[in-house]
Design an enzyme around this catalytic site. Sequence first.
Site, PDB file in Angstrom:
ATOM      1  N   HIS A 147      26.917  -8.989  85.170  1.00 33.02           N
ATOM      2  CA  HIS A 147      26.724  -8.301  83.871  1.00 33.02           C
ATOM      3  C   HIS A 147      26.781  -6.779  83.981  1.00 33.02           C
ATOM      4  CE1 HIS A 147      24.325 -12.039  82.277  1.00 33.02           C
ATOM      5  NE2 HIS A 147      25.479 -12.359  82.857  1.00 33.02           N
ATOM      6  N   GLY A 228      28.080 -14.525  75.708  1.00 37.05           N
ATOM      7  CA  GLY A 228      26.808 -15.205  75.569  1.00 37.05           C
ATOM      8  C   GLY A 228      26.408 -15.861  76.880  1.00 37.05           C
ATOM      9  N   TYR A 244      21.622  -5.576  68.385  1.00 31.99           N
ATOM     10  CA  TYR A 244      22.479  -6.772  68.371  1.00 31.99           C
ATOM     11  C   TYR A 244      21.739  -8.022  68.859  1.00 31.99           C
ATOM     12  CZ  TYR A 244      26.132  -3.945  66.584  1.00 31.99           C
ATOM     13  OH  TYR A 244      26.850  -3.142  65.730  1.00 31.99           O
TER      14      TYR A 244
END
Length: 465
Positions: A147, A228, A244
Amino acid sequence: MKLKSILLGAITAASVAATAQPTWEIGSTTLTEYDLVTGMQLPWEILWGPDDHLWMTSRKGEVLRIDPATGDYTTVLEKNVMNGGNGEPGMLGMAMHPDWETTPKVFVVYCAGSSWNGQEYLSVFDWDGTELVNEEILLTLDAGGIHNGSRLLVLPDNTLLMTAGDVGASSLSQSLNSLQGKTLRLNLDGSIPADNPFPDSYIYTFGNRNSQGLALGPNGIIYASEHGQNSNDEFNIIEAGGNYGWPQVEGYCNTASEQNFCEENDVVEPIKAWTPCIAVNGIEYYNHEAIPEWQHSVLLSVLGGLGAQYERLSVLHLSEDGLSITSEDQYFSSFNQRIRDVAINPYTGSVYVAFNGTSYPGNGPNIIKEFRNEAFASSVEGPEYLQAVAYPNPCSESIRFDWDGNLQGAEFTVFSFSGQTIARGTINDAFLQLETSEWPTGSYFIRLDHAKGMRTTTFQVVQGE
Ligand SMILES: [Ca+2]
Ligand SMILES: [Ca+2]
Ligand SMILES: [Ca+2]
């Protein structure tokens, strides 16, 4: 004799290949498929540069500059990256300075440090006509095994957006004291824009997980794709100061706990979500007349998850105002290859697609394919096909430029790489000859403005001691 037979063999093979390219029917448009670049290391970013070349980052730590007519490339930057780029971290997003003629600079994100622990750098380099030099680090973040984002996008107001991942520490995404799990906005010199939504902060949006797609759409709309966890890949519209939702909210605000959090925190919902995850990645807004069926859509690269089971190029058709998606078409899943990024030729409307193998995290074979509407491209007299020849290069006393095609009447300007205008004028003949004996040693480029478009070419001047 042996050499001759090899050459003849090669010529025969090439001409056979040229007549046997695969084609794809897109409504009433036929796209011809070409393998533009093969055999390079793993592609992450591809983009069309202001020098009319295709540029690519490799996650393994390289930047390539590719001739879109031939697929020939040079390696213009090499960096040592975390774990050799054998996972999610490595060399990632790239963007070009918007004032390229006077400020040829390239922004690059890469992760460096020990094998699974290090820093993520947003750096800017000078393009000297041959390679990227003079690194200046604008921003340093944490890098993780997973990530790390990170796409870059220059906005029309000359600020730079950077997506920063949560590095696997999801609680950071809601913290305004961390740059992880955010979209960041910087001035091009690395400073914080005065009108950012949070004072003295790079943070532009928060509550993001790991966004790896950014594109500018119509009416200044900024689109972002975001990974996701297992469900709810997202397609978002970026709003200054927006929350978000991650990690409290995945996708839409559609469970009881999410609805509470969304109301209390004014969460921005995606305009589309995919469950299970398909691994959404690089995006571009397409509105070229070469493929009418794809006009006013977003082209979305889909990696397909760990086993590449949903891999494809998705075409997200937009509502007239660009604020919603009306339908999704899927292409190229039959390659069984992860698609990492996409780029567009502004002249021919060709679409370049970067493939990197059948499984996470991308193990090849690596290839950039071009999908071209020949019927449209053959009618284009864009400067892409007006190849410039400069010689001698490097030069000392004088240099001569020849172009394919008649460019009489074009205006030319020569710049040094420090941005000074060195010469300008009008091309009156089929070629241009310039005296360079008074010009100092260094890199230069010439810009040509013609009714057919703009063309730039770099060259070197070397004077004796
Ligand atoms: Ca791209
Ligand atoms: Ca979200
Ligand atoms: Ca949800």
